[in-house]
Motif scaffolding. Structure first.
Motif, PDB file in Angstrom:
ATOM      1  N   ALA A   7     -16.683  -0.580  21.450  1.00 61.75           N
ATOM      2  CA  ALA A   7     -16.319   0.628  20.701  1.00 61.75           C
ATOM      3  C   ALA A   7     -16.809   1.878  21.416  1.00 61.75           C
ATOM      4  N   LEU A   8     -18.049   1.842  21.932  1.00 62.72           N
ATOM      5  CA  LEU A   8     -18.592   2.984  22.653  1.00 62.72           C
ATOM      6  C   LEU A   8     -17.826   3.212  23.950  1.00 62.72           C
ATOM      7  N   TYR A   9     -17.522   2.145  24.655  1.00 65.52           N
ATOM      8  CA  TYR A   9     -16.757   2.249  25.903  1.00 65.52           C
ATOM      9  C   TYR A   9     -15.386   2.866  25.663  1.00 65.52           C
ATOM     10  N   SER A  10     -14.762   2.511  24.539  1.00 62.10           N
ATOM     11  CA  SER A  10     -13.372   2.916  24.286  1.00 62.10           C
ATOM     12  C   SER A  10     -13.229   4.326  23.734  1.00 62.10           C
ATOM     13  N   ARG A  11     -14.344   5.018  23.459  1.00 66.14           N
ATOM     14  CA  ARG A  11     -14.232   6.378  22.937  1.00 66.14           C
ATOM     15  C   ARG A  11     -13.564   7.316  23.924  1.00 66.14           C
ATOM     16  N   TYR A  12     -13.667   7.005  25.198  1.00 63.65           N
ATOM     17  CA  TYR A  12     -12.991   7.787  26.227  1.00 63.65           C
ATOM     18  C   TYR A  12     -11.978   6.915  26.969  1.00 63.65           C
ATOM     19  N   GLU A  13     -11.222   6.136  26.182  1.00 64.23           N
ATOM     20  CA  GLU A  13     -10.316   5.170  26.800  1.00 64.23           C
ATOM     21  C   GLU A  13      -9.225   5.844  27.620  1.00 64.23           C
ATOM     22  N   ASP A  14      -8.673   6.943  27.134  1.00 62.17           N
ATOM     23  CA  ASP A  14      -7.615   7.610  27.897  1.00 62.17           C
ATOM     24  C   ASP A  14      -8.125   8.033  29.274  1.00 62.17           C
ATOM     25  N   GLU A  15      -9.315   8.612  29.310  1.00 63.51           N
ATOM     26  CA  GLU A  15      -9.875   9.066  30.588  1.00 63.51           C
ATOM     27  C   GLU A  15     -10.217   7.875  31.488  1.00 63.51           C
ATOM     28  N   ARG A  16     -10.696   6.777  30.904  1.00 62.76           N
ATOM     29  CA  ARG A  16     -11.055   5.605  31.697  1.00 62.76           C
ATOM     30  C   ARG A  16      -9.813   4.867  32.196  1.00 62.76           C
ATOM     31  N   THR A  17      -8.721   4.951  31.441  1.00 61.30           N
ATOM     32  CA  THR A  17      -7.506   4.224  31.813  1.00 61.30           C
ATOM     33  C   THR A  17      -6.682   4.974  32.839  1.00 61.30           C
ATOM     34  N   ARG A  18      -6.838   6.277  32.929  1.00 61.74           N
ATOM     35  CA  ARG A  18      -6.048   7.057  33.889  1.00 61.74           C
ATOM     36  C   ARG A  18      -6.206   6.542  35.325  1.00 61.74           C
ATOM     37  N   PRO A  19      -7.427   6.347  35.847  1.00 60.00           N
ATOM     38  CA  PRO A  19      -7.522   5.796  37.205  1.00 60.00           C
ATOM     39  C   PRO A  19      -6.987   4.378  37.313  1.00 60.00           C
ATOM     40  N   ALA A  20      -7.046   3.611  36.232  1.00 59.34           N
ATOM     41  CA  ALA A  20      -6.470   2.264  36.256  1.00 59.34           C
ATOM     42  C   ALA A  20      -4.960   2.336  36.457  1.00 59.34           C
ATOM     43  N   ARG A  21      -4.315   3.267  35.791  1.00 59.74           N
ATOM     44  CA  ARG A  21      -2.869   3.463  35.969  1.00 59.74           C
ATOM     45  C   ARG A  21      -2.555   3.890  37.399  1.00 59.74           C
ATOM     46  N   GLU A  22      -3.358   4.810  37.919  1.00 52.91           N
ATOM     47  CA  GLU A  22      -3.088   5.334  39.246  1.00 52.91           C
ATOM     48  C   GLU A  22      -3.346   4.285  40.329  1.00 52.91           C
ATOM     49  N   LEU A  23      -4.311   3.411  40.098  1.00 46.45           N
ATOM     50  CA  LEU A  23      -4.514   2.288  41.005  1.00 46.45           C
ATOM     51  C   LEU A  23      -3.306   1.358  40.984  1.00 46.45           C
ATOM     52  N   LEU A  24      -2.854   0.988  39.799  1.00 49.10           N
ATOM     53  CA  LEU A  24      -1.734   0.066  39.675  1.00 49.10           C
ATOM     54  C   LEU A  24      -0.451   0.649  40.261  1.00 49.10           C
ATOM     55  N   ALA A  25      -0.277   1.959  40.158  1.00 43.20           N
ATOM     56  CA  ALA A  25       0.927   2.597  40.693  1.00 43.20           C
ATOM     57  C   ALA A  25       1.034   2.433  42.198  1.00 43.20           C
ATOM     58  N   ARG A  26      -0.071   2.204  42.879  1.00 44.89           N
ATOM     59  CA  ARG A  26      -0.053   2.059  44.339  1.00 44.89           C
ATOM     60  C   ARG A  26      -0.017   0.597  44.780  1.00 44.89           C
ATOM     61  N   VAL A  27       0.089  -0.326  43.843  1.00 45.94           N
ATOM     62  CA  VAL A  27       0.177  -1.752  44.198  1.00 45.94           C
ATOM     63  C   VAL A  27       1.605  -2.043  44.662  1.00 45.94           C
ATOM     64  N   PRO A  28       1.791  -2.480  45.917  1.00 49.92           N
ATOM     65  CA  PRO A  28       3.136  -2.628  46.472  1.00 49.92           C
ATOM     66  C   PRO A  28       3.758  -3.992  46.167  1.00 49.92           C
ATOM     67  N   LEU A  29       3.852  -4.341  44.896  1.00 48.96           N
ATOM     68  CA  LEU A  29       4.466  -5.600  44.479  1.00 48.96           C
ATOM     69  C   LEU A  29       5.571  -5.312  43.468  1.00 48.96           C
ATOM     70  N   THR A  30       6.736  -5.904  43.673  1.00 44.83           N
ATOM     71  CA  THR A  30       7.815  -5.787  42.693  1.00 44.83           C
ATOM     72  C   THR A  30       7.728  -6.879  41.640  1.00 44.83           C
ATOM     73  N   GLU A  31       7.075  -7.984  41.985  1.00 44.46           N
ATOM     74  CA  GLU A  31       6.869  -9.067  41.017  1.00 44.46           C
ATOM     75  C   GLU A  31       5.612  -9.824  41.402  1.00 44.46           C
ATOM     76  N   ALA A  32       5.074 -10.545  40.437  1.00 45.51           N
ATOM     77  CA  ALA A  32       3.874 -11.345  40.664  1.00 45.51           C
ATOM     78  C   ALA A  32       3.845 -12.441  39.608  1.00 45.51           C
ATOM     79  N   ALA A  33       3.587 -13.661  40.040  1.00 42.95           N
ATOM     80  CA  ALA A  33       3.538 -14.780  39.094  1.00 42.95           C
ATOM     81  C   ALA A  33       2.151 -14.950  38.489  1.00 42.95           C
ATOM     82  N   ARG A  34       1.108 -14.641  39.269  1.00 42.15           N
ATOM     83  CA  ARG A  34      -0.269 -14.819  38.801  1.00 42.15           C
ATOM     84  C   ARG A  34      -1.065 -13.559  39.095  1.00 42.15           C
ATOM     85  N   VAL A  35      -1.649 -12.989  38.040  1.00 42.37           N
ATOM     86  CA  VAL A  35      -2.376 -11.725  38.125  1.00 42.37           C
ATOM     87  C   VAL A  35      -3.737 -11.902  37.471  1.00 42.37           C
TER      88      VAL A  35
END
Length: 258
Positions: A7-35
């Protein structure tokens, strides 16, 4: 160290998730069977992986039972496992190993990073994001306070509490010889915060935990009060009255040869 507080970690979830999105956006895979989401926390980063690769088997791992319980409730369609990243090995080679804000807690990156990369399937991707804020006032002040009485003795050696990161070039060198491509970059986010108390709340969910968890309640209260006082001196109010929290983060995306 006590278990993480989702609960404490998630109080700033939007700010914590932004770099996660930006990391994933640079992953050069169109598909993946196991993640695999290494250090999945409450599942906010795992949710991005499920959305990006809806046909994949997505597995989240963490060493916090509280975080895993929150993640399972959030994403019943994904699998979650308890594991220590330092010893983790996959049963089947993944196409993507994704580690968002987790490897900074794991020692010996010179061994860890190549081992994770070698665990990928051919053509697979290792994607890493780590906070690079040890030199920022938030984290410098933690160590300064931990080095003086009355907090020094119960906290112990503050330098052991988080892994010292290599420069970006060091991580590039760990991967470049064996990778098809290596992409490294550094971003400094600027988060408007309402007050020094809000900054304390942010770091209590992550970097401050190893410092205050060993303290009895009276010392915990005095540590937090002095920490907040010093933060207020380091982060002056901006034109709108808010404080601007600089948060550097390091990103690494490496792909194996097919």
């Amino acid at each position: 160290m006590l278990d993480w507080n989702p609960a404490l970690y998630s109080r700033y979830e939007d700010e914590r998730t932004r770099p996660a999105r930006e990391l994933l956006a640079r992953v050069p895979l169109t598909e993946a069977a196991r993640v695999v989401d290494l250090g999945c926390g409450p599942g906010n980063s795992t949710e991005l992986l499920v959305q990006r690769f809806p046909q994949a088997q997505v597995i989240g791992t963490d060493n916090s039972e509280a975080m895993l319980a929150t993640a399972r409730a959030r994403l019943p369609q994904a699998r979650f496992q308890s594991s220590d990243i330092a010893q983790w090995t996959p049963d089947v080679a993944p196409h993507l190993i994704y580690a968002n804000a987790s490897l900074q807690w794991v020692p010996d990156h010179a061994t860890l990073i190549p081992r994770l990369f070698a665990a990928l399937a051919p053509g697979g991707v290792l994607a890493i994001q780590m906070p690079d804020n040890r030199s920022e006032p938030t984290h410098r002040l933690m160590r300064e306070l931990a080095a003086v009485a009355p907090w020094k003795e119960p906290i112990g050696d503050a330098d052991r509490l988080r892994t010292a990161l290599q420069p970006l070039g060091g991580y590039y060198d760990l991967l470049a010889r064996d990778a098809e491509t290596v992409d490294v970059w550094h971003t400094i986010y600027q988060h408007p915060m309402d007050s020094a108390a809000a900054i304390v709340e942010w770091v209590r969910g992550t970097g401050l935990r190893p410092f205050i968890d060993p303290l009895p309640e009276a010392l915990k209260a005095s540590f937090l009060a002095e920490y907040e006082r010093r933060l207020a001196l380091e982060y002056p109010a901006r034109a709108d009255g808010k404080l601007l929290l600089a948060f550097p983060r390091m990103f690494i995306v490496a792909r194996r040869h097919p």
